[in-house]
Motif scaffolding. Structure first.
Motif, short mmCIF file in Angstrom:
data_model
loop_
_atom_site.label_atom_id
_atom_site.label_comp_id
_atom_site.label_asym_id
_atom_site.label_seq_id
_atom_site.Cartn_x
_atom_site.Cartn_y
_atom_site.Cartn_z
N GLY A 164 0.79 -1.23 0.00
CA GLY A 164 0.00 0.00 0.00
C GLY A 164 0.82 1.27 0.00
O GLY A 164 0.31 2.33 0.39
N GLN A 165 2.07 1.18 -0.46
CA GLN A 165 2.90 2.38 -0.51
C GLN A 165 2.23 3.46 -1.37
O GLN A 165 1.73 3.18 -2.46
N GLY A 166 2.21 4.67 -0.84
CA GLY A 166 1.65 5.79 -1.58
C GLY A 166 0.18 6.04 -1.35
O GLY A 166 -0.36 7.06 -1.81
N LEU A 167 -0.51 5.15 -0.63
CA LEU A 167 -1.93 5.35 -0.36
C LEU A 167 -2.11 6.30 0.82
O LEU A 167 -1.37 6.23 1.80
N LYS A 168 -3.12 7.16 0.74
CA LYS A 168 -3.36 8.11 1.83
C LYS A 168 -3.78 7.40 3.11
O LYS A 168 -3.63 7.95 4.22
N GLN A 169 -4.33 6.20 2.97
CA GLN A 169 -4.72 5.43 4.17
C GLN A 169 -3.51 4.97 4.97
O GLN A 169 -3.64 4.61 6.14
N TYR A 170 -2.32 4.96 4.34
CA TYR A 170 -1.10 4.50 5.02
C TYR A 170 0.00 5.55 4.84
O TYR A 170 0.95 5.35 4.06
N PRO A 171 -0.13 6.65 5.54
CA PRO A 171 0.83 7.75 5.34
C PRO A 171 2.27 7.40 5.73
O PRO A 171 3.21 8.07 5.30
N ASP A 172 2.45 6.34 6.54
CA ASP A 172 3.80 5.94 6.94
C ASP A 172 4.46 5.03 5.91
O ASP A 172 5.64 4.66 6.07
N ARG A 173 3.76 4.66 4.86
CA ARG A 173 4.30 3.72 3.88
C ARG A 173 4.67 4.45 2.59
O ARG A 173 3.90 4.49 1.63
N THR A 225 -8.96 -1.88 -0.86
CA THR A 225 -8.25 -0.64 -1.18
C THR A 225 -7.15 -0.91 -2.20
O THR A 225 -6.98 -0.16 -3.16
N LEU A 226 -6.39 -1.99 -1.98
CA LEU A 226 -5.35 -2.35 -2.94
C LEU A 226 -5.95 -2.66 -4.31
O LEU A 226 -5.44 -2.22 -5.35
N GLU A 248 -6.66 -6.63 7.14
CA GLU A 248 -5.80 -5.46 7.17
C GLU A 248 -5.02 -5.38 8.49
O GLU A 248 -5.59 -5.57 9.57
N GLY A 249 -3.71 -5.15 8.39
CA GLY A 249 -2.87 -5.00 9.58
C GLY A 249 -2.23 -6.29 10.05
O GLY A 249 -1.30 -6.26 10.87
N PHE A 250 -2.73 -7.45 9.54
CA PHE A 250 -2.10 -8.71 9.93
C PHE A 250 -0.64 -8.71 9.45
O PHE A 250 -0.36 -8.30 8.32
N PRO A 251 0.29 -9.17 10.30
CA PRO A 251 1.71 -9.06 9.93
C PRO A 251 2.05 -9.78 8.62
O PRO A 251 1.80 -10.97 8.47
N ARG A 252 2.57 -9.03 7.68
CA ARG A 252 3.09 -9.61 6.44
C ARG A 252 4.58 -9.85 6.59
O ARG A 252 5.14 -10.79 6.04
N GLY A 253 5.25 -8.98 7.31
CA GLY A 253 6.66 -9.09 7.63
C GLY A 253 6.91 -8.50 9.01
O GLY A 253 5.96 -8.18 9.74
#
Length: 293
Positions: A164-173, A225-226, A248-253
């Protein structure tokens, strides 16, 4: 009339200071010329990160090849710089953890690294014929994680924005950089094959400041969203396992630790520049450029 005793004392004081300064500056190099080395490295490369079951998973060993130049500042200190090309890889398919095996992610990436480093040699290799050494330095490297689809075609992962890099829902990514800094350090051993030929074996670790060598770091982004923003291909390579896409939020890494890579292999170097022969090759006679009195 001038005071001859005072004049003599002043003259002796000036000479003494010059001698002391010369000794202080030149003594470490008084019997050692500054020699150059050019050579190459060949060996294996390994990765440590979110897709490796252990610290270093030897099942995904790849290769590295490099060129370097070094300058021996003293028998115990060597300054070097070099370039290395390598491949790294990792996959969930062989993981013993069922949850990670079901995640079914994989990656491979080229590594192009430039570095400078300082080596500390335990012995004078010309006296002992060999020496252990440790080294540390700083590097800059470039990478690009890819994977393969069912047909074996290469898929570039960064452009898919799988987390989700670049999405406004994830400003830290934010989109991760493909060029980063590494800290190379390690140890090895060198052997004097001939006066002008040095062979070695070393293990060098690279601490990086990115968690995206494998395109995996944080939790899963929201499926809908993706899909709506980046499309089905992004969703497909965000989670390649059976069953339902994780919530959403479940650990991927794990973003707790950055990724590492490791080079292990052999080196071979040609030494020159230390003698007085017609081609200025390495010689047993060691010289100094310090002033003479």
């Amino acid at each position: 009339m001038p005071n001859l005793i005072a004049l003599r004392n002043h003259f002796m004081s000036v000479i003494s200071r010059k001698v002391l300064v010369t000794l202080f500056v030149c003594l470490p190099f008084a019997v050692f010329g500054q020699y150059w080395q050019v050579g190459g490295a060949l060996g294996i490369s390994n990765y440590s990160g979110d897709l490796s079951q252990s610290k270093v998973d030897m099942r995904y060993t790849r290769y590295h090849i490099g060129l370097f130049v070094k300058r021996d500042l003293s028998p115990h200190v060597t300054l070097g710089a070099g370039f290395t090309y390598a491949r790294i890889a990792g996959a969930d398919s062989t993981n013993k953890n069922v949850d990670l095996r079901n995640r079914n992610l994989s990656f491979r990436s080229p590594i192009l690294e430039g570095h400078i480093r300082l080596e500390l040699n335990l012995f004078d290799i010309d006296d002992k014929g060999w020496t252990p050494y440790v080294f540390g330095g700083v590097g800059v490297f470039n990478f690009y994680p890819t994977t393969r689809d069912e047909n074996g075609d290469v898929i570039r992962l960064r452009g898919l924005n799988t987390e989700g890099q670049g999405l406004k829902q994830y400003p830290d990514r934010k989109q991760y950089n493909l060029t980063s800094v590494s800290i190379p350090f390690g140890a090895g051993v060198k052997f004097l094959v001939r006066d002008n030929l040095v062979a070695g074996f070393e293990v060098g670790l690279r601490k990086t400041f990115t968690d995206y060598l494998d395109d995996v770091s944080k939790g899963y982004a929201d499926y809908n969203t993706l899909l709506a923003t980046y499309g089905a291909k992004t969703v497909k390579y965000a989670y390649r396992g059976p069953g339902t896409y994780p919530v959403e939020g479940f650990p991927r890494g794990s973003q707790k630790y950055d990724d590492w890579y490791v080079f292990t292999g052999f080196t071979l170097a040609y030494r020159f520049g230390g003698g007085k022969g017609p081609y200025n090759h390495w010689g047993k006679q060691k010289v100094s450029n310090c002033p003479k009195f």
